[in-house]
Design a protein around this motif. Structure first.
Motif, PDB file in Angstrom:
ATOM      1  N   LYS A 343      16.021  16.896  -3.364  1.00 29.68           N
ATOM      2  CA  LYS A 343      14.588  16.643  -3.196  1.00 29.68           C
ATOM      3  C   LYS A 343      14.354  15.565  -4.236  1.00 29.68           C
ATOM      4  N   GLY A 344      14.770  15.645  -5.653  1.00 24.69           N
ATOM      5  CA  GLY A 344      14.553  14.966  -6.700  1.00 24.69           C
ATOM      6  C   GLY A 344      15.147  13.784  -6.378  1.00 24.69           C
ATOM      7  N   PHE A 345      16.465  13.771  -5.963  1.00 24.13           N
ATOM      8  CA  PHE A 345      17.114  12.100  -5.801  1.00 24.13           C
ATOM      9  C   PHE A 345      16.649  11.201  -4.785  1.00 24.13           C
ATOM     10  N   GLN A 346      15.855  12.137  -3.715  1.00 20.39           N
ATOM     11  CA  GLN A 346      15.335  11.502  -2.583  1.00 20.39           C
ATOM     12  C   GLN A 346      13.770  10.710  -3.244  1.00 20.39           C
ATOM     13  N   ARG A 347      13.344  11.717  -4.181  1.00 18.65           N
ATOM     14  CA  ARG A 347      12.151  10.987  -4.603  1.00 18.65           C
ATOM     15  C   ARG A 347      12.307   9.673  -5.626  1.00 18.65           C
ATOM     16  N   LEU A 348      13.356   9.992  -6.325  1.00 15.49           N
ATOM     17  CA  LEU A 348      13.682   8.614  -6.991  1.00 15.49           C
ATOM     18  C   LEU A 348      14.062   7.467  -6.337  1.00 15.49           C
ATOM     19  N   MET A 349      14.676   7.759  -5.222  1.00 14.52           N
ATOM     20  CA  MET A 349      15.170   6.572  -4.243  1.00 14.52           C
ATOM     21  C   MET A 349      13.960   6.155  -3.543  1.00 14.52           C
ATOM     22  N   ASN A 350      12.926   6.778  -3.347  1.00  9.35           N
ATOM     23  CA  ASN A 350      11.815   6.397  -2.476  1.00  9.35           C
ATOM     24  C   ASN A 350      10.947   5.411  -3.638  1.00  9.35           C
ATOM     25  N   ALA A 351      11.265   5.651  -4.756  1.00  2.89           N
ATOM     26  CA  ALA A 351      10.529   5.039  -5.827  1.00  2.89           C
ATOM     27  C   ALA A 351      11.064   3.816  -6.218  1.00  2.89           C
ATOM     28  N   VAL A 352      12.379   3.780  -6.272  1.00  2.00           N
ATOM     29  CA  VAL A 352      13.275   2.507  -6.555  1.00  2.00           C
ATOM     30  C   VAL A 352      13.162   1.632  -5.235  1.00  2.00           C
ATOM     31  N   ASN A 353      12.984   2.129  -4.000  1.00  2.00           N
ATOM     32  CA  ASN A 353      12.686   1.079  -3.037  1.00  2.00           C
ATOM     33  C   ASN A 353      11.557   0.489  -3.148  1.00  2.00           C
ATOM     34  N   LEU A 354      10.440   1.331  -3.358  1.00  2.00           N
ATOM     35  CA  LEU A 354       9.008   0.978  -3.584  1.00  2.00           C
ATOM     36  C   LEU A 354       8.870   0.034  -4.809  1.00  2.00           C
ATOM     37  N   VAL A 355       9.772  -0.208  -5.691  1.00  2.00           N
ATOM     38  CA  VAL A 355       9.598  -1.109  -6.555  1.00  2.00           C
ATOM     39  C   VAL A 355       9.459  -2.656  -6.422  1.00  2.00           C
ATOM     40  N   ASN A 356      10.597  -2.755  -5.429  1.00  2.32           N
ATOM     41  CA  ASN A 356      10.832  -4.101  -4.978  1.00  2.32           C
ATOM     42  C   ASN A 356       9.340  -4.694  -4.251  1.00  2.32           C
ATOM     43  N   THR A 357       8.601  -3.981  -3.867  1.00  3.66           N
ATOM     44  CA  THR A 357       7.319  -4.310  -3.099  1.00  3.66           C
ATOM     45  C   THR A 357       5.983  -4.262  -3.698  1.00  3.66           C
ATOM     46  N   LEU A 358       6.008  -3.959  -5.077  1.00  3.33           N
ATOM     47  CA  LEU A 358       4.953  -3.920  -5.697  1.00  3.33           C
ATOM     48  C   LEU A 358       4.316  -5.467  -6.008  1.00  3.33           C
ATOM     49  N   LYS A 359       2.830  -5.330  -5.961  1.00  8.40           N
ATOM     50  CA  LYS A 359       2.241  -6.498  -6.375  1.00  8.40           C
ATOM     51  C   LYS A 359       1.773  -6.478  -7.942  1.00  8.40           C
ATOM     52  N   PRO A 360       2.157  -7.361  -8.720  1.00  8.80           N
ATOM     53  CA  PRO A 360       1.531  -7.295  -9.861  1.00  8.80           C
ATOM     54  C   PRO A 360       0.170  -7.670 -10.233  1.00  8.80           C
ATOM     55  N   GLY A 361      -0.389  -7.074 -11.369  1.00 15.20           N
ATOM     56  CA  GLY A 361      -1.756  -7.185 -11.496  1.00 15.20           C
ATOM     57  C   GLY A 361      -1.865  -8.154 -13.047  1.00 15.20           C
ATOM     58  N   ASN A 362      -3.114  -7.973 -13.368  1.00  6.13           N
ATOM     59  CA  ASN A 362      -3.125  -8.768 -14.730  1.00  6.13           C
ATOM     60  C   ASN A 362      -2.522  -8.298 -15.868  1.00  6.13           C
ATOM     61  N   SER A 363      -2.546  -6.793 -16.106  1.00 10.09           N
ATOM     62  CA  SER A 363      -2.217  -6.105 -17.251  1.00 10.09           C
ATOM     63  C   SER A 363      -1.475  -5.067 -16.861  1.00 10.09           C
ATOM     64  N   SER A 364      -0.588  -4.309 -17.862  1.00 12.23           N
ATOM     65  CA  SER A 364      -0.028  -3.363 -17.570  1.00 12.23           C
ATOM     66  C   SER A 364      -0.709  -2.138 -18.181  1.00 12.23           C
ATOM     67  N   ALA A 388      18.112  10.393 -19.436  1.00  9.65           N
ATOM     68  CA  ALA A 388      17.958   9.138 -18.905  1.00  9.65           C
ATOM     69  C   ALA A 388      17.120   9.385 -17.699  1.00  9.65           C
ATOM     70  N   ILE A 389      17.631  10.228 -16.977  1.00  7.91           N
ATOM     71  CA  ILE A 389      16.909  10.493 -15.535  1.00  7.91           C
ATOM     72  C   ILE A 389      15.556  10.846 -15.421  1.00  7.91           C
ATOM     73  N   ALA A 390      15.133  11.872 -16.557  1.00 13.95           N
ATOM     74  CA  ALA A 390      13.711  12.012 -16.775  1.00 13.95           C
ATOM     75  C   ALA A 390      12.889  10.563 -16.976  1.00 13.95           C
ATOM     76  N   ASN A 391      13.507   9.843 -17.770  1.00 14.28           N
ATOM     77  CA  ASN A 391      12.714   8.457 -17.956  1.00 14.28           C
ATOM     78  C   ASN A 391      12.696   7.676 -16.697  1.00 14.28           C
ATOM     79  N   LEU A 392      13.781   7.848 -15.744  1.00 10.10           N
ATOM     80  CA  LEU A 392      13.585   7.195 -14.560  1.00 10.10           C
ATOM     81  C   LEU A 392      12.324   7.892 -13.744  1.00 10.10           C
TER      82      LEU A 392
END
Length: 495
Positions: A343-364, A388-392
């Motif tokens: 489950k956890g791995f799937q969740r991480l992979m979903n997020a990794v795939n998502l990161v390439n589609t994110l739209k940036p804003g003005n600040s973080s 390391a994985i916890a940080n991911l």
RNA sequence: GGUCCUGUGGCCGAGUGGCUAGGCUCAGCUCUGCAAAAGCUGCUACAGCGGUUCGAAUCCGCUCGGGACCUCCA
């Protein structure tokens, strides 16, 4: 700035800063498998852990030569004096050539390791291909006065060695204890009388006529002792002194201790600067071991055929499971733990795939640099993959929030986030998006067609039809998910 | 018997003398035609007993439990 890399050195029992002998080059040796049986879960830990070490060192810019041997001779069935090679024993049972068996199990090993996306080593030497090197080394040890011949066999003289060296410094053993402790625990060994001392170990063993795998030597027909192969091969390919020697904790004594003694007796130098040992995979709290017959074979895990398994688990699930524990801790196997990793791995992979589609804003809204640094710090702290994985996962949380429009990230930070998370997940940890790999090419256009049909039905409020499509697909292993940006799908790996 | 490691919340599993690890599970909510996914919220543990300390899950001692090595083993 990230902290410097530190590794736990078994030799000193301390965390030490990692300083290669000849930077930027790093010599890394890992004791590989004995190919006389199919690999079980426990066999994956070493390759997996040292794969991350290998990858991370390369990621940091080191030029790594990674040597992992194949042991296809020399491991004895019971002890050095019964003289029957494990490989040879299987050969008799199955009526095959010994090398045929070694090849078969080597292939099986490679199959499993490849599935786990472990990088092949730079050199994968076979013990049987280095008989000459081993003989040469034994000759040198005899010349140096630390070994003796007895009845066609050659033994290492532990007592002689201990006069000028510390035999036991790696495993924390004291020779006097070994001598005294021999007592009841020690079996009655046949041919033990050949040795000057019970703790002496074989460098070369005389072969009986039935012994299939044997080679000529200055001491007659025989085969090499167990420990000498690693010493000979590591010295040949990495030099008399190299950076890291790794293996399972169960190899600490006598294998690695003896390696140190042999190499020192031969070359007058400690073979490795850092000795690293990973802990065991346990099952019901007990070590998984061939000899205990409690192993879950890797292929049984992949297809779910082992009676203890409730389902099949994919290679990446196994990999993620193992990397979620620190390599020096024992890791207990269970269905619940494996499912959690899946489950956890799937969740991480979903997020990794998502990161390439994110739209940036003005600040973080969060400190990307700190997150990145923390992840590096984790691996720099003796390759702490769970941290390391916890940080991911923390990064994954932010990615999801940004995707939902509940958090922002600047364009510059987004680039940092993308590159760092991709580098860690794919390059350093060596994970693979299994679903994505399966989902491309042929499947995707078909799925898009079905999704379109279903959305048309939904638009007409024909929910029976839309649910029917979704349910049928689910049964076939395709799970649809309606999101704000449209419908996506995942492929569930089932046997 | 000897040497050494270890005992964390429902499960797995990190960790430092004082500040929420993380994952999974579970409950509630948001979103949704429904579901899933995703998000938010909740669930505060450190085997037991002593000691050191202003303060210990983290250091020390003892007790109990688990394990590894001492023999082939990843």
């Amino acid at each position: 700035m990230p902290s410097p890399l530190k590794v736990y050195n078994t030799l000193t029992a301390q965390l030490e800063s990692f300083d290669p002998i000849n930077p930027p080059f790093v010599g890394l040796y890992l004791c590989g498998p004995t190919v006389y049986g199919y690999p079980h879960l426990g066999h994956t830990r070493g390759p997996l852990v040292f794969d991350v070490i290998h990858r991370y060192l390369a990621h940091l810019g080191y030029k790594v030569r990674f040597v992992r041997n194949i042991t296809d001779v020399g491991h004895l069935v019971n002890d050095a004096d019964e003289g029957e090679d494990k490989i040879a024993k299987r050969a008799k049972v199955e009526q095959l050539e010994p090398m045929e068996i070694a090849q078969h199990y080597t292939d099986a090993y490679h199959f499993c390791i490849d599935k786990l996306n472990v990088k092949r080593p730079s050199i994968e030497p076979r013990a049987s291909g280095h008989i000459i090197e081993q003989i040469e080394m034994i000759k040198q040890i005899i010349d140096n006065g630390f070994a003796y011949e007895a009845n066609g066999s050659v033994y290492f003289d532990v007592l002689k060695y201990a006069q000028t060296n510390d035999y036991g410094k790696l495993s924390g053993r004291i020779l006097e204890d070994l001598l005294a402790g021999a007592g009841e625990a020690r079996r009655e060994l046949e041919g033990q009388e050949e040795k000057k001392n019970p703790n002496d170990f074989a460098l070369w063993k005389k072969a009986s006529e039935e012994h299939i795998m044997q080679w000529p030597s200055p001491w007659g027909q025989g085969f090499p002792g167990w420990h000498i192969e690693c010493s000979a091969m590591s010295a040949k390919y990495l030099g008399k002194t190299f950076d890291i020697h790794g293996g399972g904790m169960d190899l600490l004594f006598p294998h690695h201790e003896s390696e140190i003694a042999q190499s020192t007796a031969c070359n007058h130098t400690n073979p490795a600067k850092y000795w690293m040992h990973h802990n065991m995979v346990t099952i019901n709290g007990q070590k998984m071991a061939k000899s205990l017959n409690n192993g879950v074979m890797i292929t049984e895990l992949f297809d779910g055929s082992h009676p203890l398994l409730e389902q099949a688990y994919s290679p990446m699930t196994l990999k993620f499971f193992i990397l979620q524990a620190h390599y020096r801790s024992t890791l207990d196997f269970s269905n619940d733990a494996l499912k959690a990793s899946e489950k956890g791995f799937q969740r991480l992979m979903n997020a990794v795939n998502l990161v390439n589609t994110l739209k940036p804003g003005n600040s973080s809204d969060f400190d990307v640099t700190a997150l990145k640094e923390n992840t590096y710090n984790a691996l720099n702290d003796d390759f702490n993959t769970p941290i390391a994985i916890a940080n991911l996962f923390e990064a994954a949380g932010w990615i999801n929030k940004i995707n939902d429009g509940k958090a922002n990230i600047s364009a510059a930070d987004l680039e940092v986030l993308k590159s760092f998370i991709n580098a860690f997940v794919f390059d350093v940890l060596g994970l693979v998006d299994e679903q994505k790999e399966m989902g491309t090419n042929l499947v995707d256009p078909l799925m898009q067609l079905l999704i379109t049909m279903r959305n048309e039905a939904k638009a007409e409020k024909d929910y029976k039809k839309s649910d029917d499509i979704r349910n049928k697909l689910l049964q076939a292993g395709f799970e649809l998910k309606d999101g704000k940006e449209g419908t996506t799908y995942t492929i569930n790996l089932k046997p």
